[in-house]
Design a protein around this motif. Structure first.
Motif, PDB file in Angstrom:
ATOM      1  N   PRO A   1      43.365  32.809  25.616  1.00  0.00           N
ATOM      2  CA  PRO A   1      42.660  32.588  26.879  1.00  0.00           C
ATOM      3  C   PRO A   1      42.605  33.868  27.708  1.00  0.00           C
ATOM      4  CG  PRO A   1      44.864  31.645  26.972  1.00  0.00           C
ATOM      5  CD  PRO A   1      44.661  32.163  25.570  1.00  0.00           C
ATOM      6  N   GLY A   2      41.728  33.860  28.652  1.00  0.00           N
ATOM      7  CA  GLY A   2      41.613  35.016  29.538  1.00  0.00           C
ATOM      8  C   GLY A   2      42.830  35.158  30.425  1.00  0.00           C
ATOM      9  N   PHE A   3      42.926  36.283  31.072  1.00  0.00           N
ATOM     10  CA  PHE A   3      44.049  36.635  31.947  1.00  0.00           C
ATOM     11  C   PHE A   3      44.338  35.516  32.949  1.00  0.00           C
ATOM     12  CE2 PHE A   3      46.625  40.122  33.581  1.00  0.00           C
ATOM     13  CZ  PHE A   3      46.860  39.754  34.892  1.00  0.00           C
ATOM     14  N   GLY A   4      43.302  34.992  33.567  1.00  0.00           N
ATOM     15  CA  GLY A   4      43.477  33.971  34.602  1.00  0.00           C
ATOM     16  C   GLY A   4      43.792  32.592  34.078  1.00  0.00           C
ATOM     17  N   PHE A   5      43.553  32.350  32.776  1.00  0.00           N
ATOM     18  CA  PHE A   5      43.755  31.017  32.229  1.00  0.00           C
ATOM     19  C   PHE A   5      45.035  30.878  31.423  1.00  0.00           C
ATOM     20  CE2 PHE A   5      39.207  31.189  33.012  1.00  0.00           C
ATOM     21  CZ  PHE A   5      39.025  30.003  33.684  1.00  0.00           C
ATOM     22  N   ALA A   6      45.700  31.971  31.138  1.00  0.00           N
ATOM     23  CA  ALA A   6      46.924  31.918  30.351  1.00  0.00           C
ATOM     24  C   ALA A   6      48.009  31.173  31.123  1.00  0.00           C
ATOM     25  CB  ALA A   6      47.395  33.331  30.018  1.00  0.00           C
ATOM     26  N   LYS A   7      48.665  30.263  30.446  1.00  0.00           N
ATOM     27  CA  LYS A   7      49.726  29.483  31.078  1.00  0.00           C
ATOM     28  C   LYS A   7      51.057  30.208  30.839  1.00  0.00           C
ATOM     29  CE  LYS A   7      47.339  25.085  30.437  1.00  0.00           C
ATOM     30  NZ  LYS A   7      46.703  24.996  31.674  1.00  0.00           N
ATOM     31  N   LYS A  11      56.141  35.729  36.759  1.00  0.00           N
ATOM     32  CA  LYS A  11      56.765  37.023  36.466  1.00  0.00           C
ATOM     33  C   LYS A  11      56.016  37.731  35.336  1.00  0.00           C
ATOM     34  CE  LYS A  11      61.156  39.174  35.296  1.00  0.00           C
ATOM     35  NZ  LYS A  11      62.554  38.980  34.938  1.00  0.00           N
ATOM     36  N   GLN A  12      55.662  36.992  34.296  1.00  0.00           N
ATOM     37  CA  GLN A  12      54.909  37.563  33.168  1.00  0.00           C
ATOM     38  C   GLN A  12      53.528  38.021  33.631  1.00  0.00           C
ATOM     39  OE1 GLN A  12      55.854  37.921  29.720  1.00  0.00           O
ATOM     40  NE2 GLN A  12      54.068  39.215  29.810  1.00  0.00           N
ATOM     41  N   ARG A  13      52.865  37.214  34.440  1.00  0.00           N
ATOM     42  CA  ARG A  13      51.546  37.559  34.969  1.00  0.00           C
ATOM     43  C   ARG A  13      51.627  38.853  35.789  1.00  0.00           C
ATOM     44  NH1 ARG A  13      47.303  34.393  35.097  1.00  0.00           N
ATOM     45  NH2 ARG A  13      48.521  32.527  34.765  1.00  0.00           N
ATOM     46  N   ASP A  18      50.839  44.771  36.516  1.00  0.00           N
ATOM     47  CA  ASP A  18      51.407  46.114  36.671  1.00  0.00           C
ATOM     48  C   ASP A  18      50.994  47.017  35.505  1.00  0.00           C
ATOM     49  OD1 ASP A  18      52.623  45.199  38.978  1.00  0.00           O
ATOM     50  OD2 ASP A  18      54.606  44.964  38.043  1.00  0.00           O
ATOM     51  N   PHE A  19      51.029  46.455  34.293  1.00  0.00           N
ATOM     52  CA  PHE A  19      50.626  47.224  33.121  1.00  0.00           C
ATOM     53  C   PHE A  19      49.161  47.644  33.241  1.00  0.00           C
ATOM     54  CE2 PHE A  19      48.467  47.248  29.004  1.00  0.00           C
ATOM     55  CZ  PHE A  19      49.121  48.302  28.396  1.00  0.00           C
ATOM     56  N   MET A  20      48.306  46.722  33.667  1.00  0.00           N
ATOM     57  CA  MET A  20      46.886  47.041  33.802  1.00  0.00           C
ATOM     58  C   MET A  20      46.676  48.139  34.839  1.00  0.00           C
ATOM     59  SD  MET A  20      43.520  44.640  34.071  1.00  0.00           S
ATOM     60  CE  MET A  20      43.898  43.854  35.595  1.00  0.00           C
ATOM     61  N   ASP A  21      47.389  48.082  35.948  1.00  0.00           N
ATOM     62  CA  ASP A  21      47.286  49.139  36.966  1.00  0.00           C
ATOM     63  C   ASP A  21      47.634  50.498  36.369  1.00  0.00           C
ATOM     64  OD1 ASP A  21      46.584  47.278  38.847  1.00  0.00           O
ATOM     65  OD2 ASP A  21      48.407  47.465  40.043  1.00  0.00           O
ATOM     66  N   THR A  44      36.162  34.015  38.668  1.00  0.00           N
ATOM     67  CA  THR A  44      37.265  33.235  39.217  1.00  0.00           C
ATOM     68  C   THR A  44      37.968  34.079  40.281  1.00  0.00           C
ATOM     69  OG1 THR A  44      38.838  34.120  37.620  1.00  0.00           O
ATOM     70  CG2 THR A  44      37.643  32.102  36.981  1.00  0.00           C
ATOM     71  N   GLU A  45      38.936  33.498  40.930  1.00  0.00           N
ATOM     72  CA  GLU A  45      39.746  34.245  41.896  1.00  0.00           C
ATOM     73  C   GLU A  45      40.439  35.415  41.198  1.00  0.00           C
ATOM     74  OE1 GLU A  45      43.674  33.517  44.682  1.00  0.00           O
ATOM     75  OE2 GLU A  45      42.377  31.811  44.255  1.00  0.00           O
ATOM     76  N   GLU A  46      40.897  35.189  39.981  1.00  0.00           N
ATOM     77  CA  GLU A  46      41.560  36.247  39.211  1.00  0.00           C
ATOM     78  C   GLU A  46      40.579  37.374  38.884  1.00  0.00           C
ATOM     79  OE1 GLU A  46      44.705  38.154  38.092  1.00  0.00           O
ATOM     80  OE2 GLU A  46      44.941  36.058  38.656  1.00  0.00           O
ATOM     81  N   ASP A  47      39.329  37.034  38.580  1.00  0.00           N
ATOM     82  CA  ASP A  47      38.314  38.063  38.340  1.00  0.00           C
ATOM     83  C   ASP A  47      38.129  38.935  39.578  1.00  0.00           C
ATOM     84  OD1 ASP A  47      37.508  37.483  35.634  1.00  0.00           O
ATOM     85  OD2 ASP A  47      36.451  35.724  36.400  1.00  0.00           O
ATOM     86  N   GLY A  48      38.122  38.316  40.740  1.00  0.00           N
ATOM     87  CA  GLY A  48      38.024  39.077  41.987  1.00  0.00           C
ATOM     88  C   GLY A  48      39.183  40.034  42.153  1.00  0.00           C
ATOM     89  N   LYS A  49      40.377  39.601  41.797  1.00  0.00           N
ATOM     90  CA  LYS A  49      41.558  40.469  41.884  1.00  0.00           C
ATOM     91  C   LYS A  49      41.445  41.640  40.918  1.00  0.00           C
ATOM     92  CE  LYS A  49      44.737  36.822  43.319  1.00  0.00           C
ATOM     93  NZ  LYS A  49      45.888  35.993  42.911  1.00  0.00           N
TER      94      LYS A  49
END
Length: 136
Positions: A1-7, A11-13, A18-21, A44-49
């Motif tokens: 799943p995408g970044f925003g949909f992963a369950k 802390k993992q998110r 941080d890694f992406m930054d 999604t909200e996560e896409d905006g972030k």
């Protein structure tokens, strides 16, 4: 799943974030960043972030990675989509939401590519950006 949909736990998110930054900011060989968004639903909200992060870290800097928004699954918005006839589309409301989110997060300069894996819509345009990245 995408970044925003992963369950996953928060802390993992945060570790992913941080890694992406760090990756966006310090990866000297990074030439293109593709941001995949479902054309049926829009950002999604996560896409905006993510857009906000890209705008802050990459901005309009020269000699940095090209940021490209890829709208996926465009064929799902058309009944009987084929490459020859109605290969895919995005609704006006979803496209407006994408553009608004991009502008709000300082990435309004980025190209938007409408794609479909089923009908191959947008494939050549995506390859254009991949070739651009490979030329460096």
């Amino acid at each position: 799943p995408g970044f925003g949909f992963a369950k996953v736990p928060q802390k993992q998110r945060q570790q992913w974030s941080d890694f992406m930054d760090e990756y966006l900011q310090y990866r000297a060989t990074l030439r293109v960043v593709f941001h995949l968004i479902d054309a049926r639903h829009g950002p999604t909200e996560e896409d905006g972030k993510i857009m906000q992060r890209v705008g802050r870290l990459l901005g309009n800097q020269q000699n940095r990675a090209k940021y490209v928004v890829i709208l996926t699954k465009a064929d799902k918005n058309v009944k009987g989509a084929t490459l020859e006839k109605n290969p895919g589309k995005v609704t006006k409301s979803v496209l407006s939401k994408v553009v608004e989110t991009m502008n709000t997060n300082r990435v309004g300069y980025a190209p938007i590519v409408l794609t479909s894996a089923e009908t191959k819509l947008g494939r050549d345009e995506v390859w254009k950006y991949l070739r651009l990245a490979a030329e460096f």
